[in-house]
Motif scaffolding. Structure first.
Motif, short mmCIF file in Angstrom:
data_model
loop_
_atom_site.label_atom_id
_atom_site.label_comp_id
_atom_site.label_asym_id
_atom_site.label_seq_id
_atom_site.Cartn_x
_atom_site.Cartn_y
_atom_site.Cartn_z
N TRP A 148 -60.42 25.63 -25.83
CA TRP A 148 -60.87 27.02 -25.73
C TRP A 148 -61.27 27.50 -27.11
O TRP A 148 -60.45 27.54 -28.03
CB TRP A 148 -59.74 27.87 -25.16
CG TRP A 148 -60.20 29.04 -24.35
CD1 TRP A 148 -61.22 29.06 -23.45
CD2 TRP A 148 -59.65 30.35 -24.37
NE1 TRP A 148 -61.33 30.31 -22.88
CE2 TRP A 148 -60.37 31.13 -23.44
CE3 TRP A 148 -58.61 30.96 -25.07
CZ2 TRP A 148 -60.10 32.47 -23.19
CZ3 TRP A 148 -58.32 32.27 -24.82
CH2 TRP A 148 -59.07 33.03 -23.90
N LYS A 149 -62.51 27.87 -27.30
CA LYS A 149 -63.03 28.26 -28.61
C LYS A 149 -62.87 29.76 -28.82
O LYS A 149 -63.49 30.56 -28.13
CB LYS A 149 -64.50 27.84 -28.75
CG LYS A 149 -64.72 26.34 -28.63
CD LYS A 149 -63.95 25.57 -29.71
CE LYS A 149 -64.20 24.08 -29.60
NZ LYS A 149 -63.41 23.32 -30.59
N TRP A 150 -62.04 30.12 -29.75
CA TRP A 150 -61.90 31.51 -30.17
C TRP A 150 -61.26 31.49 -31.55
O TRP A 150 -61.06 30.43 -32.14
CB TRP A 150 -61.13 32.35 -29.15
CG TRP A 150 -59.67 32.03 -29.04
CD1 TRP A 150 -59.08 30.81 -29.03
CD2 TRP A 150 -58.60 32.99 -28.93
NE1 TRP A 150 -57.72 30.92 -28.90
CE2 TRP A 150 -57.40 32.25 -28.84
CE3 TRP A 150 -58.55 34.37 -28.88
CZ2 TRP A 150 -56.17 32.88 -28.72
CZ3 TRP A 150 -57.32 34.98 -28.75
CH2 TRP A 150 -56.15 34.24 -28.66
N LEU A 151 -60.95 32.66 -32.07
CA LEU A 151 -60.52 32.75 -33.47
C LEU A 151 -59.33 31.84 -33.81
O LEU A 151 -59.38 31.11 -34.80
CB LEU A 151 -60.19 34.21 -33.81
CG LEU A 151 -59.97 34.53 -35.29
CD1 LEU A 151 -61.21 34.17 -36.11
CD2 LEU A 151 -59.65 36.01 -35.47
N PRO A 152 -58.24 31.82 -33.03
CA PRO A 152 -57.12 30.93 -33.38
C PRO A 152 -57.41 29.45 -33.14
O PRO A 152 -56.55 28.62 -33.45
CB PRO A 152 -55.98 31.41 -32.47
CG PRO A 152 -56.35 32.79 -32.08
CD PRO A 152 -57.84 32.78 -31.97
N SER A 153 -58.56 29.12 -32.58
CA SER A 153 -58.90 27.71 -32.34
C SER A 153 -60.08 27.25 -33.16
O SER A 153 -60.67 26.20 -32.89
CB SER A 153 -59.21 27.50 -30.84
OG SER A 153 -58.09 27.79 -30.05
N THR A 154 -60.45 28.01 -34.18
CA THR A 154 -61.56 27.59 -35.03
C THR A 154 -61.16 26.40 -35.89
O THR A 154 -59.99 26.15 -36.15
CB THR A 154 -62.00 28.75 -35.95
OG1 THR A 154 -60.85 29.23 -36.67
CG2 THR A 154 -62.58 29.88 -35.15
N THR A 155 -62.16 25.66 -36.33
CA THR A 155 -61.91 24.49 -37.18
C THR A 155 -61.91 24.88 -38.65
O THR A 155 -62.30 25.99 -39.02
CB THR A 155 -63.00 23.43 -36.93
OG1 THR A 155 -64.27 23.98 -37.27
CG2 THR A 155 -63.00 23.02 -35.46
N THR A 156 -61.47 24.00 -39.48
CA THR A 156 -61.39 24.28 -40.92
C THR A 156 -62.76 24.48 -41.54
O THR A 156 -62.89 25.07 -42.62
CB THR A 156 -60.68 23.12 -41.63
OG1 THR A 156 -61.35 21.89 -41.30
CG2 THR A 156 -59.23 23.03 -41.18
N THR A 157 -63.81 23.98 -40.88
CA THR A 157 -65.16 24.13 -41.42
C THR A 157 -65.85 25.39 -40.94
O THR A 157 -66.98 25.66 -41.33
CB THR A 157 -66.02 22.91 -41.02
OG1 THR A 157 -66.05 22.80 -39.59
CG2 THR A 157 -65.42 21.63 -41.59
N SER A 158 -65.19 26.18 -40.09
CA SER A 158 -65.82 27.39 -39.55
C SER A 158 -65.92 28.45 -40.63
O SER A 158 -65.06 28.55 -41.52
CB SER A 158 -65.00 27.93 -38.37
OG SER A 158 -64.91 26.96 -37.35
N THR A 159 -66.99 29.23 -40.54
CA THR A 159 -67.16 30.34 -41.48
C THR A 159 -66.52 31.58 -40.88
O THR A 159 -66.81 31.99 -39.77
CB THR A 159 -68.65 30.61 -41.72
OG1 THR A 159 -69.28 30.88 -40.47
CG2 THR A 159 -69.30 29.40 -42.38
#
Length: 638
Positions: A331-342
């Motif tokens: 599930w893609k949302w703020l707590p599941s962002t990756t380390t490369t996300s801006t």
């Protein structure tokens, strides 16, 4: 009478005379009837003229009264206040009641213009709502907050349980009155409800004493439901309603709410998409965001839109009361962002996630001061991943972890020191004891352990205290909140304490909570030491709470009484607690005994305890209630 003068029996001449008399009487009766009818018509005409004159006078009086009220209002001292001072008063009210803008804007047109021009008054959203209520409340609130003021948001969403058609919040019966503009009810903190009008087309709202606005489902009428979701248009000018609108408002009732909850509507299916569309548009202004809900709802996937920049965000919470997500590991949302996300979360210091998906490597877990996590049962995390999330925030002060499903560590666990942690709570899978064995908490003051222990927990506790150089723990809770499960069933895991000797290392302990542990060993440990050279355990203890602690039928109660007698002797008789090794223990102020099997607390024992301890609360064991059909008893002494 005339008939009495006629002969009896009648003769032909008397009968003829009687017939002539009937004709005369009938003519007289008809004449009188006509005169009476004319008099009544004249009276009705005079009454109608008088009533018409009275109505005209009343109308003139009402106009004079309105002019008088306007004149008196103009002479009111508060009108002489400068707008700056009036705004300052509004801000003082806002500090105590965040939702005061709804009330103040309904007082007068002058106040309304003033309140609508003060965007700060609308910057704290405190909303209790449901899927059946209109999500446009969120839009209206955000619009009035302007475009630059930081936002403090708290939203509670009540969803009906499967098979039910209502929620407690939506079906609360409150006194309401008719209004041309809807109803906003404000509790004054006691038992009286005061009603204020709100702008037309605004969803039905109620401001409660703690300062939350309650949004209820749309009005119920005889023609169906007025759905404010479709074509809702807000006007800031207060307009008078028609008789039809008034009748519709008076027809609204809690029974109508129940019916509306059972009827499917667009707002029920899409509440989350609508609300979060408006909320995420203003994400750049979030300073504090908290969203709590009972259970999964049809549009909960709208939370995936919480993704982007929130440079002002200091506190973030998404909490569900029960686990319900399935198959959403990606599930893609703020707590599941990756380390490369801006992203921009440089000010985030507090994070709470309960029964929602998150990814252990998300950058949201960095540089926090408060972290509270309750994972989904179907989303196990490895121990080293959990330790990584903790170590990413070395400045943590509050740490709460609950993982019901845990995988063994992939990488070796390393010793991690958290210098500033003052409150530490951990519960769930038994493997979490290995995580506790890797922590050093030199400043911890509150320690809560609710781990499903398979071995004695005292070794884990003693190791933590020794590694942390005997921190100033003042509150300790061991399996207290999970001691009993649904239906009062005693939890079999419990604290699993074989020896209470570790209490000798917690001299500053003031509050102790224990669940599902044998009663007698704890009572012996807290009793006066047998040898005068041995120290008191927990000499500063003032609060003791026990839940589901099994007592021996013969020894449990006597040892409890002995412990209380040692710490709280009869002061009326001149007795004082024993001083051993130069230490005099503090007296117990609070004692709670809940669902402790075989602990026979008769009324005489309760009276004795109340005579020694200020606050005593006792409930009977669950199985005792089932076997003997006894009722729980609560005793309290202030």
């Amino acid at each position: 009478m005339y008939i009495a003068s006629l002969p009896n029996p009648p003769t032909p001449s008397s009968l003829a005379e009687a017939r002539r008399e009937v004709t005369v009487q009938q003519a007289s009766h008809s004449n009188l009837t006509t005169r009476i009818q004319a008099a009544e018509e004249e009276l009705a005409r005079v009454v109608e003229q008088s009533k018409r004159a009275i109505r005209e006078l009343e109308k003139e009086r009402a106009a004079i009264e309105q002019q008088l009220a306007q004149t008196l209002s103009y002479l009111s001292p508060i009108r002489r206040l400068p707008q700056e001072l009036l705004g300052h008063i509004f801000m003082c009210i806002f500090d105590d009641l965040p939702c005061c803008a709804w009330i103040l804007s309904a007082v007068s047109s002058l106040w309304r213009r003033q309140v609508l021009s003060m965007h700060k008054l609308w910057s704290k959203i405190r909303l209790v709502t449901s899927q059946s209520a209109s999500a446009e409340t969120v839009r209206l609130w955000l619009e009035r907050s302007g475009s630059t003021v930081p936002l403090d948001i708290e939203i509670f969403l009540h969803s009906p349980a499967p098979g039910s058609g209502s929620t407690s919040g939506e079906l609360s019966t409150i006194r309401r009155r008719s209004s041309s503009t809807g109803t906003l009810s404000v509790a004054n903190g006691w038992d009286t409800w005061v009603d204020y009008p709100v702008p037309p087309s605004t969803p039905e709202l109620m401001v409660s004493a703690p300062g939350y606005v309650h949004a209820y489902p749309p009005h119920f009428t005889g023609h169906g439901f007025h759905n404010t979701f479709g074509g809702m248009h807000h006007q800031d000018n207060v307009a008078s309603s028609s008789a039809n609108q008034q009748a519709q408002f008076e027809g609204s009732s809690p029974s109508g709410w129940r019916h509306s909850l059972q009827a499917p509507s667009r707002s029920t299916l899409h509440w989350g998409h609508i609300a979060f569309f408006y909320l995420t548009e203003q994400m750049h202004r979030w300073e504090r965001f908290m969203f709590r809900y009972d259970r999964r709802f049809p549009s909960d996937e709208a939370m995936k839109s919480i993704l982007g920049k929130a440079p002002l965000l200091r506190e973030f919470e998404i909490s569900c009361a029960e686990p319900g997500f399935l198959g959403i590991h990606h599930w893609k949302w703020l707590p599941s962002t990756t380390t490369t996300s801006t992203y921009e979360l440089g000010n985030l210091t507090s994070l709470t996630l309960q029964y929602v998906p998150f990814k252990w490597s998300s950058p949201i877990f960095r540089n926090l001061q408060s972290l509270s996590l309750r994972s989904l049962p179907n989303s196990p995390h490895a121990l080293d991943r959990i330790l990584y999330m903790i170590s990413s925030s070395p400045q943590l002060e509050n740490l709460a972890l609950y993982f019901s499903s845990v995988n063994p560590a992939v990488l070796p666990l390393s010793l991690t020191t958290l210098e500033r942690v003052r409150v530490f709570s951990i519960g769930g899978h038994f493997l979490l004891t290995s995580l506790v064995d890797c922590l050093v908490l030199p400043s911890v003051e509150t320690l809560v352990l609710e781990i499903d222990s398979r071995e004695a927990v005292e070794d884990t506790l003693s190791g933590l205290l020794i590694r942390s150089n005997h921190p100033p723990v003042s509150r300790l809770s061991l399996s207290y909140n999970v001691a009993t499960g649904p239906g009062g069933i005693v939890y079999t895991g419990g604290s699993m304490v074989n020896s209470w000797n570790f209490l000798g290392d917690i001299d500053q302990l003031r509050s102790l909570q224990v669940g599902a542990s044998p009663l007698e060993p704890l009572m012996v440990a807290l009793d006066a030491p047998e040898d005068e050279h041995d120290p008191w355990f927990c000499p500063n203890l003032v609060s003791l709470s026990l839940r589901a602690c099994n007592a021996h039928p013969m020894d449990g109660l006597p040892k409890l009484v002995r412990m209380v007698e040692a710490r709280n002797p009869d002061s009326a008789g001149g007795f004082v607690p024993l001083t051993i090794g130069g230490v005099t223990p503090a007296k117990l102020i609070q004692l709670e005994l809940h669902d402790c099997p075989n602990l026979d607390l008769d009324s005489d024992v309760i009276r004795w305890l109340n005579g020694r301890i200020r606050d005593v609360a006792c409930t009977e064991a669950a199985f005792d209630r089932c076997v003997y059909s006894l009722c729980s008893t609560h005793f309290s002494c202030q």
